[in-house]
Design a protein around this motif. Sequence first.
Motif, PDB file in Angstrom:
ATOM      1  N   ASP A  84       0.961  -1.245   0.214  1.00 20.79           N
ATOM      2  CA  ASP A  84      -0.075   0.161   0.063  1.00 20.79           C
ATOM      3  C   ASP A  84       0.844   1.226   0.024  1.00 20.79           C
ATOM      4  O   ASP A  84       1.787   1.246   0.664  1.00 20.79           O
ATOM      5  N   ARG A  85       0.226   2.458  -0.571  1.00 17.49           N
ATOM      6  CA  ARG A  85       0.978   3.591  -0.800  1.00 17.49           C
ATOM      7  C   ARG A  85       0.381   4.218   0.310  1.00 17.49           C
ATOM      8  O   ARG A  85      -0.725   4.535   0.400  1.00 17.49           O
ATOM      9  N   VAL A  86       1.250   5.081   1.269  1.00 18.37           N
ATOM     10  CA  VAL A  86       0.755   5.764   2.332  1.00 18.37           C
ATOM     11  C   VAL A  86       1.586   7.066   2.686  1.00 18.37           C
ATOM     12  O   VAL A  86       2.684   7.055   2.098  1.00 18.37           O
ATOM     13  N   THR A  87       0.936   8.015   3.405  1.00 21.36           N
ATOM     14  CA  THR A  87       1.470   9.195   3.910  1.00 21.36           C
ATOM     15  C   THR A  87       1.344   9.440   5.412  1.00 21.36           C
ATOM     16  O   THR A  87       0.541   9.009   5.875  1.00 21.36           O
ATOM     17  N   SER A  88       2.371  10.008   5.772  1.00 24.37           N
ATOM     18  CA  SER A  88       2.469  10.300   7.255  1.00 24.37           C
ATOM     19  C   SER A  88       1.416  11.501   7.623  1.00 24.37           C
ATOM     20  O   SER A  88       0.945  12.387   6.813  1.00 24.37           O
ATOM     21  N   HIS A  89       1.186  11.406   9.074  1.00 25.49           N
ATOM     22  CA  HIS A  89       0.452  12.550   9.573  1.00 25.49           C
ATOM     23  C   HIS A  89       1.145  12.941  10.872  1.00 25.49           C
ATOM     24  O   HIS A  89       1.304  11.906  11.687  1.00 25.49           O
ATOM     25  N   MET A  90       1.454  14.126  10.931  1.00 25.19           N
ATOM     26  CA  MET A  90       2.137  14.500  12.009  1.00 25.19           C
ATOM     27  C   MET A  90       1.994  14.354  13.596  1.00 25.19           C
ATOM     28  O   MET A  90       2.618  13.690  14.297  1.00 25.19           O
ATOM     29  N   TYR A 119      13.889   4.297   6.038  1.00 23.94           N
ATOM     30  CA  TYR A 119      12.551   3.443   6.432  1.00 23.94           C
ATOM     31  C   TYR A 119      11.846   4.384   7.663  1.00 23.94           C
ATOM     32  O   TYR A 119      12.814   5.169   8.175  1.00 23.94           O
ATOM     33  N   MET A 120      10.374   4.050   7.767  1.00 21.88           N
ATOM     34  CA  MET A 120       9.852   5.265   8.973  1.00 21.88           C
ATOM     35  C   MET A 120       8.808   4.330   9.504  1.00 21.88           C
ATOM     36  O   MET A 120       7.995   3.686   8.711  1.00 21.88           O
ATOM     37  N   LEU A 121       8.539   4.435  10.527  1.00 19.39           N
ATOM     38  CA  LEU A 121       7.471   3.893  11.467  1.00 19.39           C
ATOM     39  C   LEU A 121       6.210   4.779  11.439  1.00 19.39           C
ATOM     40  O   LEU A 121       6.429   5.928  11.722  1.00 19.39           O
ATOM     41  N   LEU A 122       4.948   4.286  11.381  1.00 19.28           N
ATOM     42  CA  LEU A 122       3.907   4.903  11.169  1.00 19.28           C
ATOM     43  C   LEU A 122       2.805   4.392  11.941  1.00 19.28           C
ATOM     44  O   LEU A 122       2.826   3.065  11.914  1.00 19.28           O
ATOM     45  N   ASP A 123       1.947   4.779  12.857  1.00 19.98           N
ATOM     46  CA  ASP A 123       0.923   4.263  13.462  1.00 19.98           C
ATOM     47  C   ASP A 123      -0.189   3.986  12.543  1.00 19.98           C
ATOM     48  O   ASP A 123      -0.351   4.704  11.740  1.00 19.98           O
ATOM     49  N   GLU A 124      -0.624   2.642  12.482  1.00 19.02           N
ATOM     50  CA  GLU A 124      -1.937   2.539  11.628  1.00 19.02           C
ATOM     51  C   GLU A 124      -2.881   3.629  11.718  1.00 19.02           C
ATOM     52  O   GLU A 124      -3.473   3.745  10.726  1.00 19.02           O
ATOM     53  N   ASP A 125      -3.000   4.084  12.844  1.00 12.86           N
ATOM     54  CA  ASP A 125      -4.488   4.811  13.018  1.00 12.86           C
ATOM     55  C   ASP A 125      -4.350   6.241  12.256  1.00 12.86           C
ATOM     56  O   ASP A 125      -5.223   6.813  12.364  1.00 12.86           O
ATOM     57  N   THR A 126      -3.011   6.661  11.981  1.00 10.52           N
ATOM     58  CA  THR A 126      -2.752   7.886  11.614  1.00 10.52           C
ATOM     59  C   THR A 126      -2.087   7.969  10.454  1.00 10.52           C
ATOM     60  O   THR A 126      -1.971   9.206   9.876  1.00 10.52           O
ATOM     61  N   ALA A 127      -1.737   6.874   9.716  1.00 14.73           N
ATOM     62  CA  ALA A 127      -1.350   6.902   8.519  1.00 14.73           C
ATOM     63  C   ALA A 127      -2.372   7.067   7.627  1.00 14.73           C
ATOM     64  O   ALA A 127      -3.473   6.937   7.796  1.00 14.73           O
ATOM     65  N   VAL A 128      -2.104   7.610   6.372  1.00 13.93           N
ATOM     66  CA  VAL A 128      -3.152   8.178   5.546  1.00 13.93           C
ATOM     67  C   VAL A 128      -2.885   7.618   4.130  1.00 13.93           C
ATOM     68  O   VAL A 128      -1.702   7.429   3.502  1.00 13.93           O
ATOM     69  N   SER A 129      -3.913   6.922   3.474  1.00 13.42           N
ATOM     70  CA  SER A 129      -3.667   6.365   2.165  1.00 13.42           C
ATOM     71  C   SER A 129      -3.324   7.499   1.081  1.00 13.42           C
ATOM     72  O   SER A 129      -4.031   8.469   1.080  1.00 13.42           O
ATOM     73  N   THR A 130      -2.339   7.294   0.403  1.00  8.95           N
ATOM     74  CA  THR A 130      -1.961   8.239  -0.765  1.00  8.95           C
ATOM     75  C   THR A 130      -2.852   8.260  -1.800  1.00  8.95           C
ATOM     76  O   THR A 130      -3.226   7.167  -2.381  1.00  8.95           O
ATOM     77  N   GLU A 138       4.666  14.211  -4.705  1.00 10.06           N
ATOM     78  CA  GLU A 138       3.614  15.226  -4.613  1.00 10.06           C
ATOM     79  C   GLU A 138       2.849  14.873  -3.259  1.00 10.06           C
ATOM     80  O   GLU A 138       2.441  16.017  -2.403  1.00 10.06           O
ATOM     81  N   ALA A 139       2.684  13.587  -2.892  1.00 11.75           N
ATOM     82  CA  ALA A 139       1.865  13.258  -1.811  1.00 11.75           C
ATOM     83  C   ALA A 139       2.535  13.992  -0.419  1.00 11.75           C
ATOM     84  O   ALA A 139       1.916  14.263   0.537  1.00 11.75           O
ATOM     85  N   SER A 140       3.782  13.929  -0.537  1.00 14.05           N
ATOM     86  CA  SER A 140       4.716  14.214   0.564  1.00 14.05           C
ATOM     87  C   SER A 140       4.505  15.718   1.132  1.00 14.05           C
ATOM     88  O   SER A 140       4.932  16.188   2.129  1.00 14.05           O
ATOM     89  N   THR A 141       4.084  16.492   0.029  1.00 13.57           N
ATOM     90  CA  THR A 141       3.799  17.907   0.545  1.00 13.57           C
ATOM     91  C   THR A 141       2.481  18.129   1.238  1.00 13.57           C
ATOM     92  O   THR A 141       2.165  19.353   1.479  1.00 13.57           O
TER      93      THR A 141
END
Length: 338
Positions: A84-90, A119-130, A138-141
Amino acid sequence: MKAWQKQGLGLENIKLVEIETPKPGAKQILMKVKAVSLNFRDKAIVDGVYIPDLMNNKTFVPVSDASGEVISVGSEVTKFKVGDRVTSHMFTKWIQGKPSPDDSLYSIGGPNDGGLAEYMLLDEDTAVSTPNNLTDEEASTLPIAALTVWFSLVEYGNIKAGETVLVLGTGGVSVYAVQIASALGAKVIVTSSSDEKLAQVKSLGADEVINYGKTPDWEKEVLKLTNGNGADHILEVVGGESINRSIEAVAMQGNIYVIGFLGGMMAEVNLFALLAKQVKIHGINVGHKKAFDDMQRAFNQLNIKPVIDTVYPFEQAIEAYKHLQRGAFGKIVIRVSE
Protein backbone atom coordinates in the motif's frame (compact mmCIF):
# COMPACT_ATOMS: atom_id res chain seq x y z
CA MET A 1 19.50 2.04 7.31
CA LYS A 2 20.77 5.46 6.29
CA ALA A 3 19.15 8.38 8.07
CA TRP A 4 19.70 12.05 8.66
CA GLN A 5 19.69 12.75 12.38
CA LYS A 6 19.37 15.97 14.34
CA GLN A 7 22.17 15.85 16.92
CA GLY A 8 22.14 19.50 18.00
CA LEU A 9 21.11 22.97 16.83
CA GLY A 10 22.00 24.35 13.43
CA LEU A 11 22.34 22.68 10.04
CA GLU A 12 25.89 21.63 10.88
CA ASN A 13 24.37 19.27 13.44
CA ILE A 14 22.09 17.45 10.99
CA LYS A 15 24.23 14.36 10.30
CA LEU A 16 23.94 11.48 7.83
CA VAL A 17 24.29 8.32 9.91
CA GLU A 18 23.66 4.56 9.88
CA ILE A 19 21.06 3.45 12.44
CA GLU A 20 19.07 0.29 13.01
CA THR A 21 16.02 -0.18 10.81
CA PRO A 22 12.99 -0.02 13.11
CA LYS A 23 10.54 -2.91 13.48
CA PRO A 24 6.80 -2.26 13.59
CA GLY A 25 4.90 -2.76 16.81
CA ALA A 26 1.55 -4.54 16.88
CA LYS A 27 -0.40 -1.52 15.55
CA GLN A 28 2.35 -0.01 13.39
CA ILE A 29 3.45 -0.21 9.77
CA LEU A 30 6.96 0.11 8.37
CA MET A 31 7.14 2.38 5.34
CA LYS A 32 9.92 2.51 2.78
CA VAL A 33 10.24 6.26 2.44
CA LYS A 34 10.10 7.48 -1.14
CA ALA A 35 9.95 11.25 -0.56
CA VAL A 36 9.71 13.90 2.16
CA SER A 37 8.89 17.59 2.00
CA LEU A 38 10.21 20.40 4.16
CA ASN A 39 8.16 22.90 6.15
CA PHE A 40 8.87 26.03 8.17
CA ARG A 41 8.50 23.80 11.23
CA ASP A 42 11.59 21.86 10.15
CA LYS A 43 13.62 25.06 9.87
CA ALA A 44 12.32 26.34 13.22
CA ILE A 45 13.35 23.07 14.91
CA VAL A 46 16.87 23.34 13.45
CA ASP A 47 17.04 26.97 14.60
CA GLY A 48 16.00 25.99 18.12
CA VAL A 49 12.90 28.22 18.25
CA TYR A 50 10.14 25.60 17.89
CA ILE A 51 9.07 24.28 21.30
CA PRO A 52 12.70 24.49 22.45
CA ASP A 53 12.11 22.74 25.80
CA LEU A 54 10.84 19.69 23.93
CA MET A 55 13.04 19.69 20.83
CA ASN A 56 16.43 21.19 21.54
CA ASN A 57 17.97 18.45 23.65
CA LYS A 58 16.58 15.52 21.71
CA THR A 59 18.29 13.44 19.04
CA PHE A 60 15.90 12.29 16.32
CA VAL A 61 15.34 11.82 12.60
CA PRO A 62 13.78 15.09 11.40
CA VAL A 63 10.97 15.92 8.92
CA SER A 64 7.36 14.98 9.57
CA ASP A 65 5.98 14.87 6.03
CA ALA A 66 6.74 11.65 4.16
CA SER A 67 5.22 9.31 1.59
CA GLY A 68 6.18 5.81 0.55
CA GLU A 69 5.23 2.15 0.45
CA VAL A 70 4.30 -0.27 3.23
CA ILE A 71 6.87 -3.08 3.43
CA SER A 72 5.94 -4.63 6.79
CA VAL A 73 2.95 -4.54 9.16
CA GLY A 74 2.45 -5.28 12.84
CA SER A 75 0.53 -8.33 14.07
CA GLU A 76 -2.68 -6.37 14.79
CA VAL A 77 -2.73 -4.12 11.72
CA THR A 78 -5.95 -4.37 9.68
CA LYS A 79 -6.14 -1.10 7.71
CA PHE A 80 -3.04 -1.51 5.54
CA LYS A 81 -1.16 -4.29 3.80
CA VAL A 82 2.28 -4.69 2.28
CA GLY A 83 2.45 -2.76 -0.98
CA ASP A 84 0.00 0.00 0.00
CA ARG A 85 1.05 3.59 -0.66
CA VAL A 86 0.78 5.73 2.47
CA THR A 87 1.53 9.23 3.72
CA SER A 88 2.38 10.36 7.25
CA HIS A 89 0.33 12.51 9.61
CA MET A 90 2.36 14.56 12.08
CA PHE A 91 0.12 14.29 15.16
CA THR A 92 -0.05 10.57 15.90
CA LYS A 93 -2.68 10.92 18.66
CA TRP A 94 -4.98 13.60 17.17
CA ILE A 95 -7.56 11.58 15.28
CA GLN A 96 -10.51 14.00 15.42
CA GLY A 97 -12.22 16.53 17.67
CA LYS A 98 -10.28 18.84 19.95
CA PRO A 99 -6.50 18.56 20.21
CA SER A 100 -4.87 17.39 23.44
CA PRO A 101 -2.34 19.54 25.33
CA ASP A 102 0.25 16.78 24.96
CA ASP A 103 -0.16 16.14 21.21
CA SER A 104 3.27 17.64 20.54
CA LEU A 105 4.89 14.94 22.67
CA TYR A 106 3.80 12.34 20.11
CA SER A 107 4.51 14.24 16.90
CA ILE A 108 6.85 12.83 14.28
CA GLY A 109 9.82 14.68 12.84
CA GLY A 110 10.45 15.96 16.36
CA PRO A 111 10.58 14.95 19.12
CA ASN A 112 9.97 11.47 17.66
CA ASP A 113 11.71 10.09 14.58
CA GLY A 114 10.47 11.40 11.26
CA GLY A 115 10.86 10.60 7.61
CA LEU A 116 14.34 11.74 6.56
CA ALA A 117 15.50 8.13 6.50
CA GLU A 118 15.23 5.08 4.29
CA TYR A 119 12.48 3.58 6.49
CA MET A 120 9.93 5.07 8.87
CA LEU A 121 7.42 3.74 11.40
CA LEU A 122 3.84 4.97 11.21
CA ASP A 123 0.93 4.26 13.52
CA GLU A 124 -1.84 2.44 11.68
CA ASP A 125 -4.50 4.82 13.02
CA THR A 126 -2.82 7.97 11.73
CA ALA A 127 -1.26 6.85 8.45
CA VAL A 128 -3.20 8.10 5.43
CA SER A 129 -3.71 6.37 2.10
CA THR A 130 -1.92 8.22 -0.69
CA PRO A 131 -4.25 9.53 -3.41
CA ASN A 132 -3.94 7.52 -6.61
CA ASN A 133 -3.54 10.62 -8.75
CA LEU A 134 -0.44 11.88 -6.88
CA THR A 135 3.16 10.73 -7.02
CA ASP A 136 4.97 10.07 -3.75
CA GLU A 137 6.85 13.34 -4.17
CA GLU A 138 3.58 15.22 -4.61
CA ALA A 139 1.86 13.40 -1.73
CA SER A 140 4.72 14.22 0.64
CA THR A 141 3.75 17.90 0.41
CA LEU A 142 0.26 17.34 1.86
CA PRO A 143 0.56 16.59 5.60
CA ILE A 144 1.41 20.06 6.91
CA ALA A 145 1.12 22.62 4.11
CA ALA A 146 -2.09 21.45 2.48
CA LEU A 147 -3.80 20.23 5.66
CA THR A 148 -3.08 23.51 7.46
CA VAL A 149 -4.91 25.41 4.72
CA TRP A 150 -7.76 22.90 4.55
CA PHE A 151 -8.21 22.89 8.32
CA SER A 152 -8.27 26.70 8.34
CA LEU A 153 -10.67 27.37 5.49
CA VAL A 154 -12.92 24.31 5.69
CA GLU A 155 -12.93 23.08 9.30
CA TYR A 156 -12.78 26.46 11.04
CA GLY A 157 -13.81 28.91 8.35
CA ASN A 158 -16.63 26.96 6.69
CA ILE A 159 -15.63 28.76 3.50
CA LYS A 160 -18.31 29.48 0.91
CA ALA A 161 -18.01 30.09 -2.80
CA GLY A 162 -17.80 33.80 -3.55
CA GLU A 163 -16.04 34.76 -0.34
CA THR A 164 -12.68 36.52 -0.47
CA VAL A 165 -9.44 34.92 0.75
CA LEU A 166 -6.27 36.93 1.30
CA VAL A 167 -3.06 34.93 1.09
CA LEU A 168 0.20 36.40 2.39
CA GLY A 169 3.31 35.25 0.52
CA THR A 170 4.09 32.44 -1.90
CA GLY A 171 5.66 29.70 0.21
CA GLY A 172 4.38 26.15 0.46
CA VAL A 173 1.33 26.90 2.64
CA SER A 174 0.47 30.05 0.71
CA VAL A 175 0.55 28.37 -2.69
CA TYR A 176 -1.74 25.64 -1.39
CA ALA A 177 -4.04 28.35 -0.05
CA VAL A 178 -4.35 29.83 -3.54
CA GLN A 179 -5.11 26.44 -5.07
CA ILE A 180 -7.57 25.25 -2.43
CA ALA A 181 -9.44 28.54 -2.05
CA SER A 182 -9.71 28.96 -5.81
CA ALA A 183 -10.94 25.36 -6.26
CA LEU A 184 -13.62 25.98 -3.63
CA GLY A 185 -14.93 29.01 -5.52
CA ALA A 186 -13.41 31.85 -3.51
CA LYS A 187 -11.98 35.11 -4.83
CA VAL A 188 -8.25 35.04 -4.00
CA ILE A 189 -5.90 37.97 -3.36
CA VAL A 190 -2.17 37.31 -2.93
CA THR A 191 0.68 39.49 -1.65
CA SER A 192 4.35 39.13 -2.55
CA SER A 193 7.38 41.31 -3.26
CA SER A 194 8.09 39.41 -6.49
CA ASP A 195 6.22 40.19 -9.71
CA GLU A 196 7.42 36.85 -11.08
CA LYS A 197 5.85 34.92 -8.22
CA LEU A 198 2.68 36.99 -8.45
CA ALA A 199 2.41 36.02 -12.11
CA GLN A 200 2.78 32.38 -11.08
CA VAL A 201 -0.02 32.55 -8.50
CA LYS A 202 -2.27 34.19 -11.08
CA SER A 203 -1.77 31.09 -13.22
CA LEU A 204 -2.84 28.96 -10.22
CA GLY A 205 -6.11 30.81 -9.73
CA ALA A 206 -5.39 34.06 -7.89
CA ASP A 207 -7.79 36.84 -8.94
CA GLU A 208 -5.87 39.85 -7.65
CA VAL A 209 -2.23 40.37 -6.63
CA ILE A 210 -0.42 43.01 -4.60
CA ASN A 211 3.32 43.66 -4.75
CA TYR A 212 3.94 44.93 -1.22
CA GLY A 213 7.35 46.23 -2.29
CA LYS A 214 5.60 48.67 -4.60
CA THR A 215 2.48 49.01 -2.44
CA PRO A 216 3.69 48.94 1.19
CA ASP A 217 0.21 49.60 2.60
CA TRP A 218 -1.11 46.33 1.26
CA GLU A 219 -3.90 46.23 3.81
CA LYS A 220 -5.40 49.42 2.32
CA GLU A 221 -5.11 47.94 -1.16
CA VAL A 222 -7.06 44.87 0.01
CA LEU A 223 -9.87 47.16 1.13
CA LYS A 224 -9.85 48.90 -2.28
CA LEU A 225 -10.00 45.57 -4.10
CA THR A 226 -12.99 44.47 -1.99
CA ASN A 227 -14.96 47.74 -2.23
CA GLY A 228 -14.14 48.52 1.39
CA ASN A 229 -15.49 45.22 2.72
CA GLY A 230 -12.20 43.44 3.42
CA ALA A 231 -11.28 39.78 3.07
CA ASP A 232 -13.50 37.13 4.66
CA HIS A 233 -10.50 34.87 5.32
CA ILE A 234 -6.83 35.75 5.80
CA LEU A 235 -4.00 33.21 5.88
CA GLU A 236 -1.55 34.98 8.22
CA VAL A 237 1.90 33.41 7.86
CA VAL A 238 4.01 36.41 8.87
CA GLY A 239 3.10 37.09 12.49
CA GLY A 240 4.64 39.96 14.43
CA GLU A 241 3.31 43.38 13.48
CA SER A 242 1.60 41.93 10.41
CA ILE A 243 -1.33 40.84 12.55
CA ASN A 244 -2.60 44.44 12.86
CA ARG A 245 -2.43 44.90 9.09
CA SER A 246 -4.47 41.73 8.72
CA ILE A 247 -7.04 43.05 11.19
CA GLU A 248 -7.36 46.20 9.08
CA ALA A 249 -7.73 44.13 5.90
CA VAL A 250 -10.25 41.61 7.23
CA ALA A 251 -14.01 41.83 6.76
CA MET A 252 -16.50 42.34 9.57
CA GLN A 253 -16.66 39.09 11.56
CA GLY A 254 -13.99 37.74 9.25
CA ASN A 255 -11.47 35.01 10.00
CA ILE A 256 -7.72 35.38 10.48
CA TYR A 257 -5.81 32.11 10.62
CA VAL A 258 -2.46 32.56 12.36
CA ILE A 259 -0.28 29.92 10.74
CA GLY A 260 3.31 31.18 10.92
CA PHE A 261 5.64 33.54 12.67
CA LEU A 262 8.13 34.54 9.97
CA GLY A 263 8.04 38.12 11.25
CA GLY A 264 8.20 37.26 14.95
CA MET A 265 6.37 35.32 17.64
CA MET A 266 5.21 38.35 19.64
CA ALA A 267 2.76 41.05 18.59
CA GLU A 268 1.00 44.07 20.09
CA VAL A 269 -2.58 43.78 18.88
CA ASN A 270 -4.93 46.69 18.28
CA LEU A 271 -7.73 45.45 20.48
CA PHE A 272 -10.15 48.21 19.53
CA ALA A 273 -9.92 47.29 15.84
CA LEU A 274 -10.29 43.63 16.78
CA LEU A 275 -13.42 44.34 18.82
CA ALA A 276 -14.91 46.79 16.33
CA LYS A 277 -14.72 44.26 13.51
CA GLN A 278 -15.64 41.29 15.73
CA VAL A 279 -12.76 39.39 14.18
CA LYS A 280 -12.23 35.69 14.78
CA ILE A 281 -8.51 34.89 15.16
CA HIS A 282 -7.65 31.20 14.98
CA GLY A 283 -4.33 29.72 15.99
CA ILE A 284 -3.71 26.90 13.53
CA ASN A 285 -1.44 23.94 14.22
CA VAL A 286 -2.04 21.72 11.17
CA GLY A 287 -5.16 19.57 11.80
CA HIS A 288 -6.50 16.18 12.82
CA LYS A 289 -6.47 12.87 10.98
CA LYS A 290 -10.17 12.99 10.03
CA ALA A 291 -9.68 16.31 8.25
CA PHE A 292 -6.67 14.83 6.43
CA ASP A 293 -8.83 11.96 5.17
CA ASP A 294 -11.52 14.42 4.06
CA MET A 295 -8.94 16.53 2.25
CA GLN A 296 -7.43 13.54 0.48
CA ARG A 297 -10.82 12.62 -0.96
CA ALA A 298 -11.46 16.23 -1.97
CA PHE A 299 -8.11 16.48 -3.73
CA ASN A 300 -9.12 13.59 -5.97
CA GLN A 301 -12.28 15.52 -6.93
CA LEU A 302 -10.81 19.03 -7.13
CA ASN A 303 -7.85 17.94 -9.28
CA ILE A 304 -5.35 19.99 -7.28
CA LYS A 305 -1.76 19.22 -8.25
CA PRO A 306 0.92 20.15 -5.69
CA VAL A 307 3.42 22.81 -6.74
CA ILE A 308 6.99 21.64 -6.15
CA ASP A 309 9.82 24.15 -6.46
CA THR A 310 12.77 21.73 -6.39
CA VAL A 311 13.40 18.04 -5.70
CA TYR A 312 16.72 17.23 -4.02
CA PRO A 313 18.39 13.82 -3.75
CA PHE A 314 18.64 12.26 -0.29
CA GLU A 315 22.36 12.99 -0.04
CA GLN A 316 21.70 16.72 -0.55
CA ALA A 317 19.27 17.16 2.33
CA ILE A 318 21.30 20.04 3.79
CA GLU A 319 21.09 21.90 0.47
CA ALA A 320 17.32 21.40 0.59
CA TYR A 321 17.18 22.98 4.05
CA LYS A 322 19.23 25.92 2.79
CA HIS A 323 16.82 26.39 -0.10
CA LEU A 324 13.93 26.40 2.37
CA GLN A 325 15.67 29.12 4.35
CA ARG A 326 16.19 31.23 1.20
CA GLY A 327 12.54 30.89 0.28
CA ALA A 328 10.79 28.91 -2.42
CA PHE A 329 7.70 29.05 -4.61
CA GLY A 330 5.73 26.04 -3.47
CA LYS A 331 7.37 23.07 -1.80
CA ILE A 332 10.90 21.74 -1.35
CA VAL A 333 11.00 17.95 -1.66
CA ILE A 334 13.74 15.41 -0.95
CA ARG A 335 13.64 12.16 -2.92
CA VAL A 336 14.71 9.43 -0.53
CA SER A 337 14.40 6.40 -2.82
CA GLU A 338 12.97 5.37 -6.18
